[in-house]
Design a protein around this motif. Structure first.
Motif, PDB file in Angstrom:
ATOM      1  N   VAL A   1     -24.638   2.876  19.791  1.00 12.33           N
ATOM      2  CA  VAL A   1     -23.175   2.898  19.788  1.00 12.33           C
ATOM      3  C   VAL A   1     -22.650   1.596  20.377  1.00 12.33           C
ATOM      4  CG1 VAL A   1     -21.120   4.177  20.473  1.00 12.33           C
ATOM      5  CG2 VAL A   1     -23.289   5.388  20.167  1.00 12.33           C
ATOM      6  N   LEU A   2     -21.647   1.008  19.711  1.00 10.49           N
ATOM      7  CA  LEU A   2     -20.965  -0.182  20.205  1.00 10.49           C
ATOM      8  C   LEU A   2     -19.497   0.146  20.425  1.00 10.49           C
ATOM      9  CD1 LEU A   2     -22.367  -2.994  17.851  1.00 10.49           C
ATOM     10  CD2 LEU A   2     -23.340  -2.122  20.000  1.00 10.49           C
ATOM     11  N   GLY A   3     -18.954  -0.297  21.562  1.00 11.62           N
ATOM     12  CA  GLY A   3     -17.545  -0.088  21.874  1.00 11.62           C
ATOM     13  C   GLY A   3     -16.818  -1.415  21.980  1.00 11.62           C
ATOM     14  N   PHE A   4     -15.916  -1.686  21.045  1.00  5.14           N
ATOM     15  CA  PHE A   4     -15.171  -2.935  20.995  1.00  5.14           C
ATOM     16  C   PHE A   4     -13.755  -2.745  21.529  1.00  5.14           C
ATOM     17  CE2 PHE A   4     -18.317  -3.169  17.623  1.00  5.14           C
ATOM     18  CZ  PHE A   4     -18.787  -4.478  17.714  1.00  5.14           C
ATOM     19  N   GLU A   5     -13.147  -3.863  21.934  1.00  9.50           N
ATOM     20  CA  GLU A   5     -11.733  -3.789  22.273  1.00  9.50           C
ATOM     21  C   GLU A   5     -10.953  -3.347  21.037  1.00  9.50           C
ATOM     22  OE1 GLU A   5      -9.405  -7.433  22.668  1.00  9.50           O
ATOM     23  OE2 GLU A   5     -11.175  -8.583  22.065  1.00  9.50           O
ATOM     24  N   ARG A   6      -9.948  -2.541  21.264  1.00  8.77           N
ATOM     25  CA  ARG A   6      -9.127  -2.064  20.153  1.00  8.77           C
ATOM     26  C   ARG A   6      -8.059  -3.104  19.840  1.00  8.77           C
ATOM     27  NH1 ARG A   6      -5.610   3.599  20.002  1.00  8.77           N
ATOM     28  NH2 ARG A   6      -4.698   3.296  17.918  1.00  8.77           N
ATOM     29  N   ILE A   7      -7.907  -3.412  18.574  1.00 11.43           N
ATOM     30  CA  ILE A   7      -6.892  -4.382  18.161  1.00 11.43           C
ATOM     31  C   ILE A   7      -5.907  -3.708  17.207  1.00 11.43           C
ATOM     32  CG2 ILE A   7      -8.462  -6.337  18.450  1.00 11.43           C
ATOM     33  CD1 ILE A   7      -8.730  -6.393  15.366  1.00 11.43           C
ATOM     34  N   GLU A   8      -4.720  -4.273  17.126  1.00  8.32           N
ATOM     35  CA  GLU A   8      -3.718  -3.816  16.175  1.00  8.32           C
ATOM     36  C   GLU A   8      -3.609  -4.883  15.092  1.00  8.32           C
ATOM     37  OE1 GLU A   8      -2.311  -0.947  16.109  1.00  8.32           O
ATOM     38  OE2 GLU A   8      -3.061  -0.235  18.047  1.00  8.32           O
ATOM     39  N   ALA A   9      -4.069  -4.583  13.911  1.00  4.12           N
ATOM     40  CA  ALA A   9      -4.066  -5.552  12.822  1.00  4.12           C
ATOM     41  C   ALA A   9      -4.146  -4.800  11.502  1.00  4.12           C
ATOM     42  CB  ALA A   9      -5.237  -6.522  12.960  1.00  4.12           C
ATOM     43  N   ARG A  10      -3.783  -5.485  10.443  1.00  2.00           N
ATOM     44  CA  ARG A  10      -3.814  -4.877   9.105  1.00  2.00           C
ATOM     45  C   ARG A  10      -4.781  -5.634   8.202  1.00  2.00           C
ATOM     46  NH1 ARG A  10      -1.373  -8.122   5.396  1.00  2.00           N
ATOM     47  NH2 ARG A  10       0.266  -9.564   6.100  1.00  2.00           N
ATOM     48  N   ASP A  11      -5.238  -4.945   7.167  1.00  5.82           N
ATOM     49  CA  ASP A  11      -6.049  -5.600   6.150  1.00  5.82           C
ATOM     50  C   ASP A  11      -5.253  -6.708   5.474  1.00  5.82           C
ATOM     51  OD1 ASP A  11      -7.815  -3.607   6.781  1.00  5.82           O
ATOM     52  OD2 ASP A  11      -7.916  -2.739   4.771  1.00  5.82           O
ATOM     53  N   THR A  12      -5.949  -7.704   5.013  1.00  9.43           N
ATOM     54  CA  THR A  12      -5.306  -8.756   4.250  1.00  9.43           C
ATOM     55  C   THR A  12      -5.202  -8.361   2.778  1.00  9.43           C
ATOM     56  OG1 THR A  12      -7.480  -9.804   4.270  1.00  9.43           O
ATOM     57  CG2 THR A  12      -5.801 -10.747   5.699  1.00  9.43           C
ATOM     58  N   ASP A  13      -4.268  -9.007   2.090  1.00 11.67           N
ATOM     59  CA  ASP A  13      -4.034  -8.762   0.667  1.00 11.67           C
ATOM     60  C   ASP A  13      -4.591  -9.954  -0.106  1.00 11.67           C
ATOM     61  OD1 ASP A  13      -3.113  -8.335  -1.880  1.00 11.67           O
ATOM     62  OD2 ASP A  13      -0.996  -8.174  -1.343  1.00 11.67           O
ATOM     63  N   PHE A  14      -5.634  -9.710  -0.897  1.00 11.43           N
ATOM     64  CA  PHE A  14      -6.263 -10.768  -1.696  1.00 11.43           C
ATOM     65  C   PHE A  14      -5.619 -10.905  -3.076  1.00 11.43           C
ATOM     66  CE2 PHE A  14      -9.228 -10.584   1.636  1.00 11.43           C
ATOM     67  CZ  PHE A  14     -10.256 -11.502   1.479  1.00 11.43           C
ATOM     68  N   GLY A  15      -4.566 -10.155  -3.327  1.00 11.68           N
ATOM     69  CA  GLY A  15      -3.980 -10.121  -4.666  1.00 11.68           C
ATOM     70  C   GLY A  15      -3.251 -11.391  -5.048  1.00 11.68           C
ATOM     71  N   ARG A  16      -3.093 -11.556  -6.337  1.00 13.17           N
ATOM     72  CA  ARG A  16      -2.387 -12.717  -6.880  1.00 13.17           C
ATOM     73  C   ARG A  16      -0.948 -12.730  -6.376  1.00 13.17           C
ATOM     74  NH1 ARG A  16      -2.065 -14.139 -13.346  1.00 13.17           N
ATOM     75  NH2 ARG A  16      -1.820 -16.406 -13.112  1.00 13.17           N
ATOM     76  N   GLY A  17      -0.520 -13.854  -5.857  1.00 13.02           N
ATOM     77  CA  GLY A  17       0.825 -13.977  -5.313  1.00 13.02           C
ATOM     78  C   GLY A  17       0.969 -13.513  -3.879  1.00 13.02           C
ATOM     79  N   SER A  18      -0.114 -13.074  -3.252  1.00  7.83           N
ATOM     80  CA  SER A  18      -0.041 -12.588  -1.878  1.00  7.83           C
ATOM     81  C   SER A  18       0.258 -13.729  -0.908  1.00  7.83           C
ATOM     82  CB  SER A  18      -1.361 -11.928  -1.482  1.00  7.83           C
ATOM     83  OG  SER A  18      -1.415 -11.734  -0.074  1.00  7.83           O
ATOM     84  N   PRO A  19       1.165 -13.514   0.045  1.00  8.38           N
ATOM     85  CA  PRO A  19       1.413 -14.531   1.069  1.00  8.38           C
ATOM     86  C   PRO A  19       0.287 -14.639   2.083  1.00  8.38           C
ATOM     87  CG  PRO A  19       2.704 -12.561   1.522  1.00  8.38           C
ATOM     88  CD  PRO A  19       2.063 -12.352   0.181  1.00  8.38           C
TER      89      PRO A  19
END
Length: 244
Positions: free
Chosen positions: A66-84
């Protein structure tokens, strides 16, 4: 609380405790590649904390690791065409490429494409650049104050162009044309410095590998999508993937 995704891991959860909040990954303690990937992630964490959440604790018994990491608040990135998000993706891949190669990672040469490559091509994939390799929307994350690269389960060393190449593949999977995807990674010094013959050899091996995986696991449509992306990339570069 279970996260929305996480492939190839026996247990994933965010845990709220009196001592703090953690992101927990666990594998059954069996002698196989999945156990090894957790041990590799544990070993490499001190060297990637500029990009990855810090490993705060670990535990192991006869049944689990078991590994315990610091919890972060983040979202997945969007690889789609036109994504910022695409410029952020390029920046993160460049930051991976700027990391020094830890001594432990010298023991992990990147060889997963070798079997699929033409004779003599695997030597083109060798190098002493530190690689993440698993470039995808769930592993490059955007937070309010900083961006992250997570899931260092299979880092290694190899040719510097490999991580940018993986970004190209994922961008094509996100419906960029191959030309558009390659134009984005023109912002990666490792890509611009690469031998085009090495990239060609890598594209061919990638297309073969992804098609094999898709045929073996037809119930997972994302594998077919990645195979189609790799084959379209090979077509764009006028490469023969499946010789007669």
């Amino acid at each position: 609380m279970a996260p929305e995704h996480g492939y190839g891991t026996d247990f994933l959860a965010t845990v709220e405790a009196r001592s703090g909040d953690f992101f927990v990954k666990a594998m059954r303690n069996k002698n196989n590649g999945r156990r090894d990937q957790l041990l590799r992630e544990k070993a490499i964490n001190p060297f990637v904390r500029g990009l990855a959440p810090e490993l705060l604790w670990s535990a192991e018994d006869a049944d689990w690791i078991v590994l315990g990491f610091e919890r972060i608040e983040a979202r997945d990135t969007d690889f789609g065409r036109g994504s910022p998000d695409v410029p952020v993706l390029v920046e993160l891949v460049n930051r991976i490429g700027e990391l020094e190669l830890p001594e432990v990672a010298r023991e992990w040469p990147e060889t997963r494409w070798d079997w699929w490559a033409d004779r003599g091509a695997p030597e083109l994939f060798r190098g002493d650049t530190f690689l993440h390799v698993d470039i995808n929307p769930g592993n490059l994350l955007i937070g309010a104050d900083r961006n992250w690269v997570v899931d260092w389960s299979w880092p290694g060393c190899g040719a510097a162009f490999i991580d940018p190449a993986m970004l190209v593949l994922q961008l094509i999977g996100g419906l960029h044309t191959p030309a558009e995807a390659e134009s984005w990674v023109a912002g990666c010094p490792a890509w611009m410095a690469a031998d085009p013959k090495a990239i060609d050899a890598f594209v061919v091996a990638t297309a073969r590998m992804n098609r094999h995986r898709a045929l073996r696991r037809p119930d997972e449509p994302w594998l077919d999508a990645m195979a189609v992306a790799a084959e379209s990339w090979a077509t764009h570069r006028e490469l023969t993937v499946y010789p007669d």
